[in-house]
Design a protein around this motif. Sequence first.
Motif, PDB file in Angstrom:
ATOM      1  N   SER A  49       2.692  70.422  45.336  1.00 50.11           N
ATOM      2  CA  SER A  49       4.227  70.113  44.853  1.00 50.11           C
ATOM      3  C   SER A  49       4.369  70.364  43.656  1.00 50.11           C
ATOM      4  CB  SER A  49       4.663  68.668  45.225  1.00 50.11           C
ATOM      5  OG  SER A  49       6.008  68.664  44.950  1.00 50.11           O
ATOM      6  N   GLY A  50       5.467  71.098  43.272  1.00 56.78           N
ATOM      7  CA  GLY A  50       6.024  71.518  41.890  1.00 56.78           C
ATOM      8  C   GLY A  50       7.318  70.885  41.435  1.00 56.78           C
ATOM      9  N   ARG A  72       2.473  71.688  35.126  1.00 54.55           N
ATOM     10  CA  ARG A  72       1.518  70.712  36.098  1.00 54.55           C
ATOM     11  C   ARG A  72       0.345  70.463  35.156  1.00 54.55           C
ATOM     12  NH1 ARG A  72       0.386  72.765  41.893  1.00 54.55           N
ATOM     13  NH2 ARG A  72       1.023  74.708  41.010  1.00 54.55           N
ATOM     14  N   LEU A  73      -0.025  71.282  34.532  1.00 58.30           N
ATOM     15  CA  LEU A  73      -1.254  70.845  33.808  1.00 58.30           C
ATOM     16  C   LEU A  73      -0.844  69.856  32.879  1.00 58.30           C
ATOM     17  CD1 LEU A  73      -3.122  74.403  32.926  1.00 58.30           C
ATOM     18  CD2 LEU A  73      -4.006  72.491  34.223  1.00 58.30           C
ATOM     19  N   ARG A  74       0.081  69.957  32.065  1.00 54.81           N
ATOM     20  CA  ARG A  74       0.531  68.893  31.175  1.00 54.81           C
ATOM     21  C   ARG A  74       0.842  67.683  31.662  1.00 54.81           C
ATOM     22  NH1 ARG A  74       5.254  72.712  28.272  1.00 54.81           N
ATOM     23  NH2 ARG A  74       3.694  73.834  26.552  1.00 54.81           N
ATOM     24  N   MET A  75       1.388  67.569  32.876  1.00 54.74           N
ATOM     25  CA  MET A  75       1.527  66.502  33.731  1.00 54.74           C
ATOM     26  C   MET A  75       0.149  65.771  34.101  1.00 54.74           C
ATOM     27  SD  MET A  75       3.294  64.062  35.422  1.00 54.74           S
ATOM     28  CE  MET A  75       5.221  64.727  35.861  1.00 54.74           C
ATOM     29  N   TYR A  76      -0.700  66.605  34.646  1.00 55.84           N
ATOM     30  CA  TYR A  76      -2.174  66.030  34.809  1.00 55.84           C
ATOM     31  C   TYR A  76      -2.759  65.471  33.499  1.00 55.84           C
ATOM     32  CZ  TYR A  76      -1.883  69.346  38.976  1.00 55.84           C
ATOM     33  OH  TYR A  76      -1.490  69.922  39.903  1.00 55.84           O
ATOM     34  N   ASP A  85     -11.255  64.414  38.237  1.00 54.23           N
ATOM     35  CA  ASP A  85     -10.306  65.377  37.895  1.00 54.23           C
ATOM     36  C   ASP A  85      -8.962  64.997  38.688  1.00 54.23           C
ATOM     37  OD1 ASP A  85      -8.927  67.766  38.549  1.00 54.23           O
ATOM     38  OD2 ASP A  85     -10.878  69.018  38.282  1.00 54.23           O
ATOM     39  N   PHE A  86      -7.946  65.177  37.571  1.00 52.23           N
ATOM     40  CA  PHE A  86      -6.555  64.675  38.122  1.00 52.23           C
ATOM     41  C   PHE A  86      -5.813  65.717  38.914  1.00 52.23           C
ATOM     42  CE2 PHE A  86      -7.634  60.834  35.977  1.00 52.23           C
ATOM     43  CZ  PHE A  86      -6.150  59.985  35.905  1.00 52.23           C
ATOM     44  N   LEU A 103     -10.370  73.257  38.641  1.00 50.43           N
ATOM     45  CA  LEU A 103     -10.083  73.613  37.235  1.00 50.43           C
ATOM     46  C   LEU A 103      -8.754  73.055  37.124  1.00 50.43           C
ATOM     47  CD1 LEU A 103     -11.205  75.226  34.827  1.00 50.43           C
ATOM     48  CD2 LEU A 103     -10.256  77.118  35.895  1.00 50.43           C
ATOM     49  N   ALA A 104      -8.629  71.860  36.470  1.00 47.67           N
ATOM     50  CA  ALA A 104      -7.262  71.570  36.149  1.00 47.67           C
ATOM     51  C   ALA A 104      -7.167  71.266  34.712  1.00 47.67           C
ATOM     52  CB  ALA A 104      -6.826  70.250  36.856  1.00 47.67           C
ATOM     53  N   GLY A 105      -8.034  71.774  33.950  1.00 48.70           N
ATOM     54  CA  GLY A 105      -7.991  71.919  32.285  1.00 48.70           C
ATOM     55  C   GLY A 105      -9.025  70.823  32.147  1.00 48.70           C
ATOM     56  N   ALA A 106      -9.910  71.112  31.031  1.00 45.60           N
ATOM     57  CA  ALA A 106     -11.010  70.345  30.437  1.00 45.60           C
ATOM     58  C   ALA A 106     -10.490  69.038  29.954  1.00 45.60           C
ATOM     59  CB  ALA A 106     -11.735  71.029  29.668  1.00 45.60           C
ATOM     60  N   VAL A 107      -9.188  69.066  29.554  1.00 52.83           N
ATOM     61  CA  VAL A 107      -8.733  67.750  29.130  1.00 52.83           C
ATOM     62  C   VAL A 107      -8.875  66.472  29.880  1.00 52.83           C
ATOM     63  CG1 VAL A 107      -6.917  66.433  27.801  1.00 52.83           C
ATOM     64  CG2 VAL A 107      -7.190  68.865  27.419  1.00 52.83           C
ATOM     65  N   CYS A 108      -8.538  66.769  31.297  1.00 57.81           N
ATOM     66  CA  CYS A 108      -8.685  65.616  32.164  1.00 57.81           C
ATOM     67  C   CYS A 108      -9.909  65.050  32.286  1.00 57.81           C
ATOM     68  CB  CYS A 108      -7.911  65.990  33.605  1.00 57.81           C
ATOM     69  SG  CYS A 108      -6.227  66.637  33.593  1.00 57.81           S
TER      70      CYS A 108
END
Length: 368
Positions: free
Chosen positions: A192-193, A341-345, A174-175, A7-12
Amino acid sequence: MNRSHRLAGAVCAAMLAAGCGRSSAPPESGTPAEHQLRVLNWEEYIDPALLERFTERTGVVVDYQTFTTQDELVGLVRSDPGRCDLVIVDESVIQTLIDLQLLRPVDTSRLAGLRHLDPPGATLPPDIDPAYAVPYHFGCTLLAYRKDRVTEPPAGWTALWDERHRGRIMMPVDFQEVFAVTLLSLGHPMNSGDPRELEEARERIVLQASLVREYADVTTIQEALNAGEAALGVLYNGDAARIAATNAAIGIVLPPEGVPLWVDCFCFPRDARNVEEALAFMDFLMEPDVAAQNAAYLHYATPNRAARALMPPALLEDPAVFPPAEVRARSGYYLKPDVARLRMYNSTAAEVRRLRGALGIGPGTTDP
């Protein structure tokens, strides 16, 4: 099993896939609600014969519904917390569902089959509350390849950047997963963050974009490997083991850099109606012979130690199913990503899409 796991955000997922599907087998017409059990699970993630066996034993008709991504699952439960009585989800979204008040505790005192399972600490990540989750199966993400398309077995994740496989590499849609294997390939922790490590991974993912045949769900990756249209693919270990068992051209590599681990669990949606039937179904699936049959059918590791005593030795000794301790020591479970991280993905997925579009390589396009 058709799983697009995190679950990394539906956008990816939405940016690189045509969409997510769901199939449902409705209960028999006229079946009283108290004789139904509505289960929401990954596609192809149970031996179908066991559903029939449970109904024959109990008279309870199983309405077996499926989802293909964790985003879809969360959306379904969130839109109607009473649509199902039992859901099977992986550890990465359990806390999210708890935070959204979409789960209810499992009355573990009613489950006799728990005595057959490993202790929760052996199979559940420490941040998962065992009051809400009972382990079903566990596994990892690894690398599958075509022996007739690759001159030598891949040494690890770095093979996914090999120019010799241009246009024949299959990656997850999924990214969060894409970032995990990329970070591992660089020798970094998969969660990693560190902004510098994440930027290094982003650059490496963009570099790989022109080599990838498709960012796809597990079924599509399996089909491409089976047909010889792909040389390498990122797969879940049970899915890879199942196609390798029927296709001698399929090889499996457990990357020594470490692998993403996961555990799928039984959970009760907040408004589940047929709780007694759900408990009976869970107990049925925890019976040693039933759990052994299910694990052998799926080629996934079971937390049921009594079942393991009944399983074929070849399966128990397969490192792709039960990774050795030295690989597990370099591996880990996914952590819930923070906003950064979600924004990065999502931004990386957008960048990959733009690049592939400029090169004429859209989702589903096979030409490099």
